[in-house]
Design an enzyme around this catalytic site. Sequence first.
Site, PDB file in Angstrom:
ATOM      1  N   SER A  62       9.444  -6.864   5.136  1.00 37.06           N
ATOM      2  CA  SER A  62       8.975  -7.916   4.968  1.00 37.06           C
ATOM      3  C   SER A  62       8.313  -8.705   6.096  1.00 37.06           C
ATOM      4  O   SER A  62       8.959  -8.584   7.315  1.00 37.06           O
ATOM      5  CB  SER A  62       9.895  -8.892   4.184  1.00 37.06           C
TER       6      SER A  62
HETATM    7  N1  SAH Z   1      13.568  -7.528   1.916  1.00 35.63           N
HETATM    8  C1  SAH Z   1      13.016  -6.141   2.508  1.00 35.63           C
HETATM    9  C2  SAH Z   1      11.594  -5.948   1.914  1.00 35.63           C
HETATM   10  C3  SAH Z   1      11.595  -4.660   1.293  1.00 35.63           C
HETATM   11  S1  SAH Z   1       9.846  -4.255   0.081  1.00 35.63           S
HETATM   12  C4  SAH Z   1      12.841  -6.241   3.965  1.00 35.63           C
HETATM   13  O1  SAH Z   1      13.320  -7.233   4.521  1.00 35.63           O
HETATM   14  O2  SAH Z   1      12.647  -5.037   4.552  1.00 35.63           O
HETATM   15  C5  SAH Z   1      10.640  -4.598  -1.452  1.00 35.63           C
HETATM   16  C6  SAH Z   1      11.691  -3.654  -1.790  1.00 35.63           C
HETATM   17  O3  SAH Z   1      12.153  -4.008  -3.031  1.00 35.63           O
HETATM   18  C7  SAH Z   1      11.334  -2.084  -1.681  1.00 35.63           C
HETATM   19  O4  SAH Z   1      12.224  -1.513  -1.140  1.00 35.63           O
HETATM   20  C8  SAH Z   1      11.661  -1.754  -3.185  1.00 35.63           C
HETATM   21  O5  SAH Z   1      12.196  -0.652  -3.226  1.00 35.63           O
HETATM   22  C9  SAH Z   1      12.371  -2.562  -3.691  1.00 35.63           C
HETATM   23  N2  SAH Z   1      12.552  -2.685  -5.291  1.00 35.63           N
HETATM   24  C10 SAH Z   1      11.390  -2.888  -5.993  1.00 35.63           C
HETATM   25  N3  SAH Z   1      11.797  -3.081  -7.109  1.00 35.63           N
HETATM   26  C11 SAH Z   1      13.239  -3.161  -7.230  1.00 35.63           C
HETATM   27  C12 SAH Z   1      14.289  -3.459  -8.231  1.00 35.63           C
HETATM   28  N4  SAH Z   1      13.885  -3.590  -9.538  1.00 35.63           N
HETATM   29  N5  SAH Z   1      15.559  -3.360  -7.970  1.00 35.63           N
HETATM   30  C13 SAH Z   1      15.782  -3.349  -6.601  1.00 35.63           C
HETATM   31  N6  SAH Z   1      14.948  -2.991  -5.665  1.00 35.63           N
HETATM   32  C14 SAH Z   1      13.550  -3.037  -5.872  1.00 35.63           C
END
Ligand code: SAH
Length: 223
Positions: free
Chosen positions: A62
């Site tokens: 993010s």
């Molecule tokens: N907060 C993270 C951002 C990751 S991007 C950071 O700081 O790096 C968003 C993430 O959401 C991805 O890794 C994706 O696999 C996850 N994701 C998407 N749908 C999801 C779900 N239903 N349950 C859990 N994780 C999910």
Amino acid sequence: MGLDSDRLRERMIQRLRDQGIQNVRVLKAMAFVPRHQFVDAALASRAYEDSALPIGHSQTISQPYVVARAIELALSHLPFDEPPGRVLEVGGGCGYQAAVLAKVFAEVYSVERIAGLHQQARRNLFPLALPNLHLLHGDGLSSAGRSGFFQAIFLAAGMPDIPLDLLRELTSGGVLVAPIGSPRQKLVVVRVTSGETQSDRPTYERREFDEVSYVPILRGLQK
Ligand code: SAH
């Protein structure tokens, strides 16, 4: 490597202030977490830019501004007199936002659906030793049914509409912060405004903020 990460992180904090982030708790947490340790070594020199960077599995870490903004929005909608309590992050990815959340809230549960990323987050977070951060491998949308459990829920991936099941997991006065909308997303805050007793039906107040661009949320688990 010759990365002066303290100085780069300080500059990132100044930029966040310039972008309007004011909450000292949020700025302190952002200053604590070494973002360069959450990306591939080849990208470490770009870790303090205000951009989402690839973390593998077609996902991204993010963007610093949206992490700070989402947490600041949550805090500004929570009652002042209560210490920040238990929170859920759906979409833990590489664990960056989870670490920032763990410096702000008392207890953090972060759920990630991709096993490879869940393991990556474990490795990234190990050196920070955050005992109040609980990483889970699962689908954050398949509600665990713990109604009234969380003071705040953060979605780190976008949804077309507000996930009503998740709202039930919030305490009275609790907030959901999520990128909502399709194809364009806005950062939305939903606050539970009543529902303290069982006969009292919860009501919700919804407010929209910045236009954002998050990866979409998906259902089910992935290796
Ligand atoms: N907060 C993270 C951002 C990751 S991007 C950071 O700081 O790096 C968003 C993430 O959401 C991805 O890794 C994706 O696999 C996850 N994701 C998407 N749908 C999801 C779900 N239903 N349950 C859990 N994780 C999910």
